[in-house]
Enzyme design. Structure first.
Site, short mmCIF file in Angstrom:
data_model
loop_
_atom_site.label_atom_id
_atom_site.label_comp_id
_atom_site.label_asym_id
_atom_site.label_seq_id
_atom_site.Cartn_x
_atom_site.Cartn_y
_atom_site.Cartn_z
N HIS A 30 6.27 7.31 -7.22
CA HIS A 30 5.24 7.31 -8.26
C HIS A 30 4.92 8.75 -8.66
O HIS A 30 5.53 9.70 -8.15
CB HIS A 30 4.01 6.52 -7.81
CG HIS A 30 3.37 7.01 -6.55
ND1 HIS A 30 2.89 8.30 -6.40
CD2 HIS A 30 3.13 6.39 -5.36
CE1 HIS A 30 2.37 8.45 -5.20
NE2 HIS A 30 2.53 7.31 -4.54
N CYS A 69 -4.15 3.97 12.96
CA CYS A 69 -4.10 3.56 11.54
C CYS A 69 -2.63 3.42 11.16
O CYS A 69 -1.88 4.39 11.19
CB CYS A 69 -4.79 4.57 10.63
SG CYS A 69 -4.48 4.20 8.88
N LYS A 121 -8.43 6.08 -7.67
CA LYS A 121 -7.28 6.23 -6.79
C LYS A 121 -6.15 5.36 -7.34
O LYS A 121 -6.41 4.28 -7.85
CB LYS A 121 -7.67 5.78 -5.38
CG LYS A 121 -6.86 6.48 -4.34
CD LYS A 121 -7.21 6.16 -2.93
CE LYS A 121 -5.96 6.53 -2.13
NZ LYS A 121 -6.11 6.48 -0.73
N HIS A 146 -7.07 5.03 3.86
CA HIS A 146 -6.57 3.66 3.66
C HIS A 146 -7.66 2.60 3.64
O HIS A 146 -7.37 1.44 3.36
CB HIS A 146 -5.50 3.34 4.72
CG HIS A 146 -4.29 4.21 4.57
ND1 HIS A 146 -4.12 5.38 5.26
CD2 HIS A 146 -3.23 4.10 3.73
CE1 HIS A 146 -3.00 5.95 4.87
NE2 HIS A 146 -2.43 5.21 3.95
N CYS A 197 -10.50 4.21 8.11
CA CYS A 197 -9.69 5.36 7.73
C CYS A 197 -10.07 5.76 6.31
O CYS A 197 -10.04 4.92 5.41
CB CYS A 197 -8.20 4.99 7.79
SG CYS A 197 -7.17 6.19 6.91
N CYS A 254 -1.51 5.52 8.01
CA CYS A 254 -1.20 6.93 8.28
C CYS A 254 -0.12 7.07 9.34
O CYS A 254 0.40 8.16 9.53
CB CYS A 254 -2.42 7.69 8.80
SG CYS A 254 -3.82 7.76 7.72
N HIS A 282 4.38 11.50 -5.84
CA HIS A 282 5.62 12.07 -5.27
C HIS A 282 6.29 12.97 -6.30
O HIS A 282 6.84 14.02 -5.97
CB HIS A 282 6.63 10.97 -4.90
CG HIS A 282 6.07 9.84 -4.09
ND1 HIS A 282 6.14 8.54 -4.50
CD2 HIS A 282 5.46 9.83 -2.88
CE1 HIS A 282 5.58 7.76 -3.58
NE2 HIS A 282 5.16 8.52 -2.60
N LYS A 320 -1.66 -0.22 -6.30
CA LYS A 320 -0.99 -1.39 -6.87
C LYS A 320 -2.01 -2.40 -7.34
O LYS A 320 -1.87 -2.99 -8.40
CB LYS A 320 -0.11 -2.03 -5.79
CG LYS A 320 1.36 -1.78 -6.01
CD LYS A 320 2.14 -2.75 -5.14
CE LYS A 320 3.56 -2.25 -4.94
NZ LYS A 320 4.18 -2.87 -3.78
N1 MSP Z 1 6.65 10.48 5.21
C1 MSP Z 1 5.48 11.28 5.22
C2 MSP Z 1 5.83 12.77 5.18
C3 MSP Z 1 6.70 13.26 6.28
S1 MSP Z 1 7.12 14.94 6.07
C4 MSP Z 1 7.76 15.40 7.53
C5 MSP Z 1 4.61 10.94 4.02
N2 MSP Z 1 5.24 10.35 2.99
S2 MSP Z 1 4.53 9.85 1.63
O1 MSP Z 1 5.54 9.12 0.91
O2 MSP Z 1 3.32 9.19 1.90
O3 MSP Z 1 4.33 11.13 0.80
C6 MSP Z 1 3.20 11.91 0.92
C7 MSP Z 1 3.32 13.05 -0.08
O4 MSP Z 1 3.54 12.53 -1.41
C8 MSP Z 1 2.04 13.85 -0.23
O5 MSP Z 1 1.87 14.83 0.77
C9 MSP Z 1 2.28 14.47 -1.60
O6 MSP Z 1 3.26 15.46 -1.50
C10 MSP Z 1 2.85 13.28 -2.38
N3 MSP Z 1 1.78 12.43 -2.93
C11 MSP Z 1 1.63 11.10 -2.72
N4 MSP Z 1 0.57 10.64 -3.46
C12 MSP Z 1 0.02 11.66 -4.14
C13 MSP Z 1 -1.04 11.77 -5.08
N5 MSP Z 1 -1.75 10.73 -5.48
N6 MSP Z 1 -1.27 13.00 -5.60
C14 MSP Z 1 -0.52 14.09 -5.26
N7 MSP Z 1 0.47 14.02 -4.37
C15 MSP Z 1 0.73 12.83 -3.75
O7 MSP Z 1 3.44 11.24 4.04
#
Ligand code: MSP
Length: 476
Positions: free
Chosen positions: A20, A128, A298, A148, A145, A131, A23, A301
């Protein structure tokens, strides 16, 4: 030209959900920095990938009625496709289900176990699943949490513990000395107060009840905790085989790990502790950008407000989507975004801004038959711009570029070359502006690679011809 090596990573993304805009934000920012460093002559390695083990993913696969491996293959492919779509120039894409990654984790953990840094214990605590972390009471808000909004489960199980506490003083000293840099400052201060007020406890590093994970090599009734597995991607993604005290490529230590604030604390605690246990260097910098909200809410889905990279590209195209993500919010701050804000920026900065300027000037040069020989551009000569990118203020770098666009527009409005009769007068106004546009093209390369190349190509000709529209105005 600097000729340094530069290693940058994004987090590896969980494959429990499709890619999304959140990421995409991290990946685009990292890509912009990687491209900038390539352009100034650095040898760059840019890593991204997917985090594919653990309870959360096991559960999603079960819900989807699929074997976990089939399930993760599907979503990992979607991440790969999304990054191709967004023109992300990663040098490798690591998956934690890669055989070489799994073997390296087993080797590294065996070393840590034999060293006595991993020991058999029992863990009781609040867990959690969202997380994939144990929580202390202090982490919770009204017993839930904060990320979440779920009540963590009581868990108690036999587990292998990592002696993280052993490394607390060393890590703290390196954070304080700046050798291990945490940015922005606000995040650094939070981490420092965490070290000082709570300190580091040992952390559970294996799971008895999670089958979808890397088997603990000396006790196959357990699987490796997903975060222990995940962190080492930053090394296995470079081809590291799990050897302690070295054996990694010349790119380690990382120059910067990008992420959002949701995972900065684990990157400032567990990750450096693992590296110290393995006798490896700490990354130079971890940087947390803000979290995106969509129109004040936030992203979720259930609210139906999730924006995918495909949604963005369908509306704005690839280059403009990249631009909008990086221009919308000061990097490091939380941001509220949405289509209304993006539409406005698209029209003002791109369609009416650089797009219109390039079209008008190239048209005037062609119709007046003015030939040019513009000077080559070195982006590192634009000191403020380069400094803004080096301190990761992507939005400020773009403000500098936009100020150049506005100055050129202003000059056109003031001098009105279309009313001039002498060709040399017209050329006197347009040639310097054309030079500025060529510079703008170079400065936009890390942000909008394709549009930038079109500008550079058009404005490098001797007889510049009218350029195709770069950004069509949005039709409402
Ligand atoms: N798998 C773990 C990371 C392991 S690294 C050794 C994880 N994955 S995640 O898919 O949840 O991705 C988290 C990351 O996605 C966040 O730290 C950020 O880089 C990005 N983001 C996810 N949602 C976001 C927003 N709503 N806004 C900005 N960045 C976001 O955590």
């Amino acid at each position: 030209m600097s000729n340094n090596k530069f290693y940058i990573t994004t987090p590896i993304y969980y494959v429990n959900a499709k890619p999304h805009i959140g990421h995409t934000y991290t990946s685009v920012a990292a890509d912009c920095l990687a491209r900038f460093h390539r352009l100034i002559g650095d040898e760059v390695f840019f890593l991204t990938g997917t985090d594919e083990h653990g309870a959360k993913i096991e559960e999603k696969a079960r819900e989807a009625g699929m074997e976990p491996k089939i399930f993760v293959d599907g979503i990992a492919a979607q991440f790969k496709e999304a990054w191709q779509l967004m023109n992300i120039s990663n040098d490798n894409f690591i998956r934690t289900t890669d055989e070489s990654h799994k073997a390296a984790i087993q080797k590294a953990l065996t070393f840590m176990h034999e060293k006595g840094d991993i020991y058999l214990g029992e863990y009781k605590g609040l867990y959690c699943r969202g997380c994939e972390q144990f929580k202390s009471e202090k982490d919770l808000v009204d017993g839930r949490c904060p990320d979440h909004k779920t009540v963590p489960e009581e868990m108690s199980e036999k587990t292998y513990m990592f002696k993280m506490s052993k490394y607390a003083d060393e890590i703290l000293a390196r954070i304080e000395s700046g050798e291990f840099e945490i940015l922005p400052m606000e995040r650094r201060n939070e981490i420092l107060s965490f070290y000082k007020n709570e300190g580091l406890n040992d952390v559970s590093f294996s799971r008895e009840n999670v089958k979808w994970g890397i088997p603990v090599p000396w006790d196959e009734s357990q699987t490796v905790y997903v975060w222990a597995d995940a962190f080492l991607n930053y090394l296995t993604g470079l081809g590291w085989d799990g050897a302690a005290n070295g054996g990694h490529s010349k790119f380690w230590p990382a120059d910067v790990h990008f992420m959002s604030r949701d995972i900065i604390r684990v990157h400032a605690t567990i990750w450096p502790a693992m590296l110290l246990s393995l006798g490896l260097e700490l990354p130079k910098k971890i940087f947390s950008h803000g979290f995106f909200m969509i129109d004040g809410q936030k992203m979720s889905k259930s609210l139906g407000n999730v924006i995918s990279p495909q949604d963005l590209v369908a509306r704005y195209g690839v280059d403009a989507s990249r631009y909008l993500l990086l221009a919308a919010v000061p990097f490091g701050n939380d941001g509220d975004i949405g289509y209304a804000k993006f539409d406005e920026m698209y029209n003002a900065h791109l369609a009416n801004g650089i797009g219109n300027l390039a079209a008008r000037v190239s048209n005037l040069l062609e119709t007046n038959g003015i030939e040019t020989e513009l000077a080559e551009v070195e982006i590192s000569d634009f000191k403020e711009y380069a400094a803004a990118i080096e301190r990761l203020s992507f939005d400020e770098a773009l403000k500098i570029v936009n100020a150049m666009v506005s100055a050129a527009d202003m000059r056109l409005t003031e001098t009105k070359p279309w009313k001039m009769t002498e060709k040399s007068d017209v050329a006197g106004v347009l040639v310097p502006i054309a030079q500025n546009i060529l510079s703008i093209g170079y400065l936009l390369r890390p942000f909008m690679p394709e549009a930038a190349e079109k500008i550079i190509k058009a404005f490098s000709e001797k007889q510049i011809r009218k350029i195709e529209p770069l950004f069509l105005r949005l039709v409402k």
